[in-house]
Scaffold this motif. Structure first.
Motif, PDB file in Angstrom:
ATOM      1  N   PRO A 233      38.728  39.055  32.619  1.00 16.91           N
ATOM      2  CA  PRO A 233      39.255  40.425  32.481  1.00 16.91           C
ATOM      3  C   PRO A 233      38.372  41.343  31.643  1.00 16.91           C
ATOM      4  CG  PRO A 233      40.556  38.854  31.192  1.00 16.91           C
ATOM      5  CD  PRO A 233      39.622  38.055  32.033  1.00 16.91           C
ATOM      6  N   PHE A 234      37.458  40.780  30.880  1.00 14.91           N
ATOM      7  CA  PHE A 234      36.603  41.635  30.033  1.00 14.91           C
ATOM      8  C   PHE A 234      35.434  42.205  30.827  1.00 14.91           C
ATOM      9  CE2 PHE A 234      38.278  37.997  27.629  1.00 14.91           C
ATOM     10  CZ  PHE A 234      39.259  38.695  26.921  1.00 14.91           C
ATOM     11  N   THR A 235      35.101  41.545  31.896  1.00 15.52           N
ATOM     12  CA  THR A 235      33.990  42.006  32.721  1.00 15.52           C
ATOM     13  C   THR A 235      34.494  42.913  33.844  1.00 15.52           C
ATOM     14  OG1 THR A 235      32.822  39.942  32.237  1.00 15.52           O
ATOM     15  CG2 THR A 235      32.001  41.207  34.083  1.00 15.52           C
ATOM     16  N   LEU A 236      35.727  42.663  34.287  1.00 14.50           N
ATOM     17  CA  LEU A 236      36.299  43.422  35.403  1.00 14.50           C
ATOM     18  C   LEU A 236      36.652  44.851  34.961  1.00 14.50           C
ATOM     19  CD1 LEU A 236      36.982  42.334  38.268  1.00 14.50           C
ATOM     20  CD2 LEU A 236      39.362  42.223  37.522  1.00 14.50           C
ATOM     21  N   PRO A 237      36.151  45.878  35.680  1.00 14.56           N
ATOM     22  CA  PRO A 237      36.515  47.251  35.286  1.00 14.56           C
ATOM     23  C   PRO A 237      37.977  47.553  35.651  1.00 14.56           C
ATOM     24  CG  PRO A 237      35.217  47.273  37.296  1.00 14.56           C
ATOM     25  CD  PRO A 237      35.298  45.835  36.872  1.00 14.56           C
ATOM     26  N   GLN A 238      38.522  48.622  35.047  1.00 14.71           N
ATOM     27  CA  GLN A 238      39.936  48.932  35.304  1.00 14.71           C
ATOM     28  C   GLN A 238      40.167  49.423  36.729  1.00 14.71           C
ATOM     29  OE1 GLN A 238      40.855  51.337  31.835  1.00 14.71           O
ATOM     30  NE2 GLN A 238      42.001  49.609  30.978  1.00 14.71           N
ATOM     31  N   SER A 239      39.209  50.242  37.186  1.00 15.64           N
ATOM     32  CA  SER A 239      39.363  50.697  38.577  1.00 15.64           C
ATOM     33  C   SER A 239      38.363  49.934  39.444  1.00 15.64           C
ATOM     34  CB  SER A 239      39.124  52.213  38.603  1.00 15.64           C
ATOM     35  OG  SER A 239      38.467  52.561  39.768  1.00 15.64           O
ATOM     36  N   LEU A 240      38.874  49.293  40.497  1.00 15.18           N
ATOM     37  CA  LEU A 240      38.026  48.366  41.256  1.00 15.18           C
ATOM     38  C   LEU A 240      37.086  49.034  42.250  1.00 15.18           C
ATOM     39  CD1 LEU A 240      40.435  45.346  41.937  1.00 15.18           C
ATOM     40  CD2 LEU A 240      38.892  45.727  40.011  1.00 15.18           C
ATOM     41  N   GLY A 241      37.491  50.140  42.872  1.00 20.32           N
ATOM     42  CA  GLY A 241      36.633  50.816  43.855  1.00 20.32           C
ATOM     43  C   GLY A 241      36.402  49.966  45.097  1.00 20.32           C
ATOM     44  N   THR A 242      35.256  50.172  45.744  1.00 26.24           N
ATOM     45  CA  THR A 242      34.976  49.411  46.975  1.00 26.24           C
ATOM     46  C   THR A 242      34.362  48.057  46.628  1.00 26.24           C
ATOM     47  OG1 THR A 242      32.720  50.196  47.177  1.00 26.24           O
ATOM     48  CG2 THR A 242      34.434  51.554  48.206  1.00 26.24           C
ATOM     49  N   LEU A 243      34.374  47.155  47.618  1.00 24.03           N
ATOM     50  CA  LEU A 243      33.846  45.813  47.387  1.00 24.03           C
ATOM     51  C   LEU A 243      32.375  45.855  46.969  1.00 24.03           C
ATOM     52  CD1 LEU A 243      34.116  42.698  47.549  1.00 24.03           C
ATOM     53  CD2 LEU A 243      33.477  42.874  49.958  1.00 24.03           C
ATOM     54  N   SER A 244      31.570  46.597  47.727  1.00 26.22           N
ATOM     55  CA  SER A 244      30.132  46.543  47.425  1.00 26.22           C
ATOM     56  C   SER A 244      29.819  47.247  46.103  1.00 26.22           C
ATOM     57  CB  SER A 244      29.309  47.110  48.571  1.00 26.22           C
ATOM     58  OG  SER A 244      29.451  48.506  48.613  1.00 26.22           O
TER      59      SER A 244
END
Ligand SMILES: [Zn+2]
Length: 293
Positions: A233-244
């Protein structure tokens, strides 16, 4: 020990150092120059100008360190001291030389290196000569690998395959200059006898491997859900956006993790020895761009 990416010093700073050095060099004999060097060095921050100049200089040395301000000798501890590679006692002529500085940790500076230094004997270029305390150096042919101008990996290799995580000497013949430089560097800085460093290198190898593996998995993920599963969870941004876009962002975050981690030599050795490390090699084949991190 790691080679520094030296950068040029701003012209005004360079000039400031040259002026200080000229004051030292004016001394008529070695004892006078040594005293002057000590005095000027110890009082380098006593004026407002000196303080500002050395703040600026220190910032530039911080930028040249590996990881987040890690010591250039042990690659483990926080680097805080401006270290004279050639000690100013034996080499007052190098007290205010930009190319004689690096940032080292307290342990390396005050427990290991101190003001000890050896040069190759001018009478016999393969003989090591330990400069006695308080004596002038007869030559500048450093036995210590100088990380400002030399690449330690040209002299040493890290035993990863055998999992000892100790350095070994690349040169095969003991009498050679390369062998002596390597063995003296290991001895002076205690790079193999400091157990904390040995275990930190082992941990670094595990960390680099797991980050690289994650990097490859991120590249191969085929959905946002798969990425969410993979990444902490520390690396994952809050807004995911598109896969690429998310893949690019996460790969960059992993690259930074690798670059910011101390023990850069371990990373470089994983690259250099990858042909001997099949699982590591597999990862580098899947992510060849990581060879350039
Ligand atoms: Zn250190």
């Amino acid at each position: 020990m790691i080679h520094l990416n030296s950068s040029d010093l701003a012209a005004d700073l360079l000039q400031y150092l040259e002026q200080k050095q000229a004051q030292v060099d004016q001394g008529p004999d070695y004892p006078t120059r040594r005293r002057k060097a000590n005095h000027l060095w110890n009082s380098k921050r006593s004026s407002q100008e000196g303080n500002a100049k050395f703040d600026q200089l220190q910032t530039q040395l911080v930028d040249m360190t590996i990881g987040i301000q890690s010591c250039n000798y042990c690659e483990n501890n926080e680097a805080i001291d401006i270290e004279h590679i050639y000690p100013k006692g034996a080499f007052p002529g190098r007290t205010f030389r930009w190319d004689n500085y690096l940032l080292a940790c307290k342990k390396c500076n005050s427990h290991y290196k101190l003001d000890k230094f050896a040069v190759f004997d001018p009478a016999d270029s393969l003989q090591r000569y330990d400069i006695p305390r308080g004596a002038e150096a007869p030559t500048e042919a450093s036995v210590l690998i100088n990380p400002r101008v030399e690449e330690a990996m040209d002299y040493l290799w890290l035993d990863i395959v055998g999992r000892t995580f100790r350095f070994a000497i690349l040169a095969e013949e003991e009498g050679t200059l390369a062998f002596q430089k390597a063995s003296y560097t290991l001895e002076l800085l205690g790079l193999n006898k400091r157990e904390a460093l040995v275990s930190a290198r082992e941990k670094a190898a595990k960390y680099y491997f797991s980050r690289l593996k994650l990097y490859v998995q991120i590249k191969a993920a085929d959905s946002l859900e798969a990425l969410e599963e993979l990444v902490d969870p520390f690396t994952l941004p809050q807004s995911l956006g598109t896969l690429s876009a998310l893949q690019t962002q996460l790969c960059e975050a992993i690259r930074r993790d690798i670059v910011d981690y101390p023990h850069t030599t371990v990373w470089k050795e994983l690259i250099r020895q990858r042909e001997l490390l099949p699982r590591t090699l597999e990862l580098f084949i899947a992510a060849p761009e990581a060879l350039g991190f």
